[in-house]
Design an enzyme around this catalytic site. Structure first.
Site, PDB file in Angstrom:
ATOM      1  N   HIS A  45       0.821  -1.209   0.000  1.00  0.00           N
ATOM      2  CA  HIS A  45       0.000   0.000   0.000  1.00  0.00           C
ATOM      3  C   HIS A  45       0.861   1.267   0.000  1.00  0.00           C
ATOM      4  O   HIS A  45       0.369   2.357   0.273  1.00  0.00           O
ATOM      5  CB  HIS A  45      -0.939   0.000   1.204  1.00  0.00           C
ATOM      6  CG  HIS A  45      -2.029  -1.016   1.081  1.00  0.00           C
ATOM      7  ND1 HIS A  45      -1.793  -2.360   1.173  1.00  0.00           N
ATOM      8  CD2 HIS A  45      -3.360  -0.888   0.857  1.00  0.00           C
ATOM      9  CE1 HIS A  45      -2.934  -3.021   1.013  1.00  0.00           C
ATOM     10  NE2 HIS A  45      -3.886  -2.156   0.822  1.00  0.00           N
ATOM     11  N   ASP A 174      -3.575  -2.603  12.566  1.00  0.00           N
ATOM     12  CA  ASP A 174      -4.013  -2.280  11.203  1.00  0.00           C
ATOM     13  C   ASP A 174      -4.269  -3.599  10.496  1.00  0.00           C
ATOM     14  O   ASP A 174      -3.337  -4.298  10.113  1.00  0.00           O
ATOM     15  CB  ASP A 174      -2.929  -1.462  10.492  1.00  0.00           C
ATOM     16  CG  ASP A 174      -3.295  -1.117   9.052  1.00  0.00           C
ATOM     17  OD1 ASP A 174      -4.441  -1.383   8.643  1.00  0.00           O
ATOM     18  OD2 ASP A 174      -2.422  -0.592   8.330  1.00  0.00           O
ATOM     19  N   MET A 175      -5.525  -3.951  10.346  1.00  0.00           N
ATOM     20  CA  MET A 175      -5.843  -5.262   9.783  1.00  0.00           C
ATOM     21  C   MET A 175      -7.045  -5.171   8.857  1.00  0.00           C
ATOM     22  O   MET A 175      -7.939  -4.342   9.031  1.00  0.00           O
ATOM     23  CB  MET A 175      -6.150  -6.257  10.900  1.00  0.00           C
ATOM     24  CG  MET A 175      -7.277  -5.832  11.814  1.00  0.00           C
ATOM     25  SD  MET A 175      -7.581  -6.990  13.165  1.00  0.00           S
ATOM     26  CE  MET A 175      -8.535  -8.241  12.303  1.00  0.00           C
ATOM     27  N   SER A 176      -7.048  -6.018   7.851  1.00  0.00           N
ATOM     28  CA  SER A 176      -8.217  -6.142   6.990  1.00  0.00           C
ATOM     29  C   SER A 176      -9.030  -7.336   7.457  1.00  0.00           C
ATOM     30  O   SER A 176      -8.585  -8.125   8.296  1.00  0.00           O
ATOM     31  CB  SER A 176      -7.785  -6.322   5.529  1.00  0.00           C
ATOM     32  OG  SER A 176      -7.091  -7.542   5.375  1.00  0.00           O
ATOM     33  N   TRP A 226     -16.221 -17.582   9.707  1.00  0.00           N
ATOM     34  CA  TRP A 226     -17.549 -16.957   9.802  1.00  0.00           C
ATOM     35  C   TRP A 226     -17.528 -15.683  10.648  1.00  0.00           C
ATOM     36  O   TRP A 226     -18.330 -14.781  10.425  1.00  0.00           O
ATOM     37  CB  TRP A 226     -18.565 -17.959  10.376  1.00  0.00           C
ATOM     38  CG  TRP A 226     -18.133 -18.623  11.638  1.00  0.00           C
ATOM     39  CD1 TRP A 226     -18.320 -18.192  12.916  1.00  0.00           C
ATOM     40  CD2 TRP A 226     -17.395 -19.850  11.730  1.00  0.00           C
ATOM     41  NE1 TRP A 226     -17.761 -19.055  13.825  1.00  0.00           N
ATOM     42  CE2 TRP A 226     -17.190 -20.101  13.125  1.00  0.00           C
ATOM     43  CE3 TRP A 226     -16.898 -20.775  10.810  1.00  0.00           C
ATOM     44  CZ2 TRP A 226     -16.506 -21.227  13.595  1.00  0.00           C
ATOM     45  CZ3 TRP A 226     -16.232 -21.892  11.280  1.00  0.00           C
ATOM     46  CH2 TRP A 226     -16.034 -22.102  12.651  1.00  0.00           C
ATOM     47  N   LYS A 227     -16.608 -15.597  11.607  1.00  0.00           N
ATOM     48  CA  LYS A 227     -16.541 -14.399  12.437  1.00  0.00           C
ATOM     49  C   LYS A 227     -16.052 -13.198  11.626  1.00  0.00           C
ATOM     50  O   LYS A 227     -16.593 -12.094  11.732  1.00  0.00           O
ATOM     51  CB  LYS A 227     -15.623 -14.639  13.643  1.00  0.00           C
ATOM     52  CG  LYS A 227     -16.156 -15.703  14.603  1.00  0.00           C
ATOM     53  CD  LYS A 227     -15.236 -15.899  15.789  1.00  0.00           C
ATOM     54  CE  LYS A 227     -15.792 -16.980  16.731  1.00  0.00           C
ATOM     55  NZ  LYS A 227     -14.922 -17.175  17.900  1.00  0.00           N
ATOM     56  N   GLY A 305       2.048  -3.022  16.078  1.00  0.00           N
ATOM     57  CA  GLY A 305       2.840  -1.836  15.791  1.00  0.00           C
ATOM     58  C   GLY A 305       4.306  -1.973  16.161  1.00  0.00           C
ATOM     59  O   GLY A 305       5.143  -1.176  15.723  1.00  0.00           O
TER      60      GLY A 305
END
Length: 336
Positions: A45, A174-176, A226-227, A305
């Site tokens: 990114h 920071d996660m998708s 599923w979560k 981090g």
């Protein structure tokens, strides 16, 4: 793999952006944001995504002259319209506004619609903690994951950020909602590497570590199965609802990922009567997590981090790792 100094990369991006007539203010923010992301090790990114950003500009999908506009105010919350401007500058503006609201009211929230990709979501968490603020941010995306049990992609990998300031090293999650962000999957493809764990489904519906097979249909694997699927859905609902903007379904109806919805929420811990104790609390939690027997000899546990800060320090000293292929593409943009 090349090693290039921070300032050289940044100045190269500035030169390219100036050719496209970005304003000096936008040029500075965009160039710094892409360079910093790569410096922190988030190449997918950072510099790697810069050519795609320029492609969107050339296609007219990003209005480089647009400025975000406030369209509604609800006490400590505001709605802004990004007017299809650059996602990075829109996001920086709205995070800054959320910080101002939090400074005045302890808590501030800004919901943004009609914007473009903000690149690394963690950028805005780091922006907040560097000013002593807590931040919670999220965005929706184009559909790139099947809801759990489904065959077709109907939900987004919707990045989610939680950032907490700390004097001995800020905590920034920071996660998708996908096991691997699609930028990260592209990175593995670029390096001709397999993913370390399954990251999505192939065309036959089998879980795979092959980035090429996952990207062929953009069927990412939700975190927690599923979560993660459920969390993706509610983040999309909140982003569209709070901003009065587009949902993942609407974003996916277009050829390109544009017009997305985002939320920036800030809290000022200095307003709390016990705010001076926060570092001790955080240190105790981190020390407890660090002081654990490793599963495998030589392993180490990290807080969110921690590795980013180590990578940043090392690459500022020795130069930022850059793919030769990406650097060639960047220089072609500069020279054309």
């Amino acid at each position: 793999m090349l090693r290039i100094p921070f300032e050289e990369i940044k100045q190269t991006l500035v030169t390219i952006l100036e050719k496209y007539d970005f304003s000096p203010a936008k040029t500075k923010i965009i160039a710094e944001t892409h360079t910093q992301s790569s410096c922190d090790g988030v190449y997918s990114h950072g510099l790697n995504r810069f050519p795609l950003f320029i492609e969107y500009v050339e296609k007219g999908l990003i209005d480089i002259t647009a400025e975000p506009e406030k369209v509604a105010s609800f006490g400590t919350m505001e709605r802004w319209d990004g007017r299809m401007g650059p996602g990075v500058t829109n996001a920086h503006h709205c995070m800054e506004r959320a910080l101002e609201l939090a400074k005045d009211h302890t808590l501030g929230a800004v919901a943004l619609r009609n914007t473009n990709h903000w690149m690394r979501g963690g950028t805005y968490g780091w922006k907040a903690v560097n000013k002593g603020m807590i931040a919670i941010c999220f965005t929706n995306t184009t559909p790139n994951m099947p809801p759990w049990g489904g065959k077709e992609s109907r939900i987004g990998n919707n990045p989610f950020i939680i950032a907490i300031p700390r004097s001995r090293g800020h905590v920034v999650l920071d996660m998708s909602m996908s096991q691997f962000s699609f930028g990260k999957i592209h990175n593995y493809k670029l390096n001709n590497e397999q993913l370390p764990f399954p990251g999505g489904w192939d065309e036959q519906g089998n879980l795979t570590r092959d980035p090429k097979k996952i990207l062929a249909r953009e069927r990412g694997l939700p975190i927690g199965y599923w979560k993660g699927s459920a969390l993706s859905m509610v983040l999309d609902m909140l982003a569209a609802l709070l901003s009065d903007g587009k949902s993942t379904r609407e974003i996916g109806s277009k050829e390109y990922e544009t017009g997305i919805s985002q939320v920036f929420l800030c809290i000022d811990p200095a307003k709390f009567s016990d705010g001076n104790l926060k570092d001790q609390l955080l240190d105790n939690i981190i020390d407890y997590v660090h002081d654990v027997p490793p599963m495998n000899k030589g392993d180490h546990t990290y807080y969110p981090g921690e590795r980013t800060l180590a990578t940043r320090k090392e690459q500022l000293k020795n130069g930022i790792r850059v793919s030769e292929e990406i650097w060639e593409t960047i220089n072609q943009l500069k020279d054309q």
